[in-house]
Design a protein around this motif. Structure first.
Motif, PDB file in Angstrom:
ATOM      1  N   ILE A  47       9.743  47.433  -7.898  1.00 39.92           N
ATOM      2  CA  ILE A  47       9.934  48.879  -8.016  1.00 39.92           C
ATOM      3  C   ILE A  47       9.885  49.287  -9.486  1.00 39.92           C
ATOM      4  O   ILE A  47       9.215  50.253  -9.857  1.00 39.92           O
ATOM      5  N   ALA A  48      10.571  48.548 -10.346  1.00 41.10           N
ATOM      6  CA  ALA A  48      10.587  48.879 -11.774  1.00 41.10           C
ATOM      7  C   ALA A  48       9.199  48.764 -12.388  1.00 41.10           C
ATOM      8  O   ALA A  48       8.832  49.555 -13.262  1.00 41.10           O
ATOM      9  N   LYS A  49       8.412  47.798 -11.930  1.00 45.43           N
ATOM     10  CA  LYS A  49       7.057  47.625 -12.436  1.00 45.43           C
ATOM     11  C   LYS A  49       6.210  48.863 -12.147  1.00 45.43           C
ATOM     12  O   LYS A  49       5.406  49.285 -12.976  1.00 45.43           O
ATOM     13  N   GLU A  50       6.385  49.459 -10.971  1.00 45.17           N
ATOM     14  CA  GLU A  50       5.614  50.640 -10.571  1.00 45.17           C
ATOM     15  C   GLU A  50       6.142  51.927 -11.194  1.00 45.17           C
ATOM     16  O   GLU A  50       5.416  52.905 -11.308  1.00 45.17           O
ATOM     17  N   ALA A  51       7.394  51.928 -11.591  1.00 42.29           N
ATOM     18  CA  ALA A  51       8.038  53.152 -12.075  1.00 42.29           C
ATOM     19  C   ALA A  51       7.559  53.521 -13.479  1.00 42.29           C
ATOM     20  O   ALA A  51       7.229  52.650 -14.283  1.00 42.29           O
ATOM     21  N   SER A  52       7.574  54.820 -13.754  1.00 40.86           N
ATOM     22  CA  SER A  52       7.249  55.264 -15.108  1.00 40.86           C
ATOM     23  C   SER A  52       8.468  55.122 -16.024  1.00 40.86           C
ATOM     24  O   SER A  52       8.326  54.987 -17.233  1.00 40.86           O
ATOM     25  N   GLU A  53       9.667  55.145 -15.450  1.00 42.66           N
ATOM     26  CA  GLU A  53      10.908  54.939 -16.193  1.00 42.66           C
ATOM     27  C   GLU A  53      11.828  54.055 -15.367  1.00 42.66           C
ATOM     28  O   GLU A  53      11.809  54.100 -14.146  1.00 42.66           O
ATOM     29  N   ALA A  54      12.655  53.265 -16.044  1.00 42.06           N
ATOM     30  CA  ALA A  54      13.652  52.437 -15.367  1.00 42.06           C
ATOM     31  C   ALA A  54      14.913  52.398 -16.220  1.00 42.06           C
ATOM     32  O   ALA A  54      14.833  52.293 -17.446  1.00 42.06           O
ATOM     33  N   TYR A  55      16.066  52.492 -15.575  1.00 42.88           N
ATOM     34  CA  TYR A  55      17.351  52.516 -16.267  1.00 42.88           C
ATOM     35  C   TYR A  55      18.291  51.497 -15.644  1.00 42.88           C
ATOM     36  O   TYR A  55      18.251  51.237 -14.448  1.00 42.88           O
ATOM     37  N   LEU A  56      19.157  50.938 -16.445  1.00 42.81           N
ATOM     38  CA  LEU A  56      20.263  50.112 -16.000  1.00 42.81           C
ATOM     39  C   LEU A  56      21.530  50.876 -16.366  1.00 42.81           C
ATOM     40  O   LEU A  56      21.721  51.214 -17.540  1.00 42.81           O
ATOM     41  N   VAL A  57      22.371  51.163 -15.392  1.00 46.15           N
ATOM     42  CA  VAL A  57      23.597  51.914 -15.640  1.00 46.15           C
ATOM     43  C   VAL A  57      24.783  50.954 -15.567  1.00 46.15           C
ATOM     44  O   VAL A  57      25.005  50.307 -14.553  1.00 46.15           O
ATOM     45  N   ILE A  58      25.525  50.878 -16.665  1.00 41.60           N
ATOM     46  CA  ILE A  58      26.708  50.015 -16.742  1.00 41.60           C
ATOM     47  C   ILE A  58      27.871  50.877 -17.219  1.00 41.60           C
ATOM     48  O   ILE A  58      27.776  51.535 -18.266  1.00 41.60           O
ATOM     49  N   CYS A  59      28.947  50.873 -16.467  1.00 44.81           N
ATOM     50  CA  CYS A  59      30.135  51.662 -16.826  1.00 44.81           C
ATOM     51  C   CYS A  59      29.804  53.125 -17.051  1.00 44.81           C
ATOM     52  O   CYS A  59      30.350  53.773 -17.945  1.00 44.81           O
ATOM     53  N   GLY A  60      28.871  53.637 -16.279  1.00 41.78           N
ATOM     54  CA  GLY A  60      28.500  55.038 -16.382  1.00 41.78           C
ATOM     55  C   GLY A  60      27.566  55.373 -17.529  1.00 41.78           C
ATOM     56  O   GLY A  60      27.230  56.526 -17.748  1.00 41.78           O
TER      57      GLY A  60
END
Length: 66
Positions: A47-60
Motif C-alpha cells: 500500500i505504501a509503495k502505491e501511495a503518493s504519501e505515507a506517514y507513521l504516527v507514534i504517540c499522536g
C-alpha cells in the motif's frame, strides 16, 4: 488487498488507508500470529509503495515517510 489497490488506482478521489504497524511490537508466540504479522507487514509495504504519501504516527505525532 489486490482488489482494494486496483479500485484505488481507478479512482480520482482522495483515499486514506489506516492500518496498524505490526513489526514494532513483540514477536507473536504462535505460528498463526507470526504469519498474520508477516502478511500485514507485506500488505502495508504494498500500500505504501502505491501511495503518493505515507506517514507513521507514534504517540499522536505523524512522521512523513514519503
Amino acid at each position: 488487498w489486490q482488489e482494494l489497490l486496483s479500485t484505488i488506482r481507478q479512482t480520482d478521489a482522495e483515499c486514506w488507508i489506516v492500518t496498524d504497524e505490526v513489526g514494532l511490537g513483540i514477536v507473536p508466540e504462535t505460528r498463526l500470529g507470526r504469519f498474520f504479522r508477516d502478511v500485514q507487514g507485506k500488505i502495508n509495504q504494498l500500500i505504501a509503495k502505491e501511495a503518493s504519501e505515507a506517514y507513521l504516527v507514534i504517540c499522536g505525532l505523524a512522521q512523513q515517510l514519503k
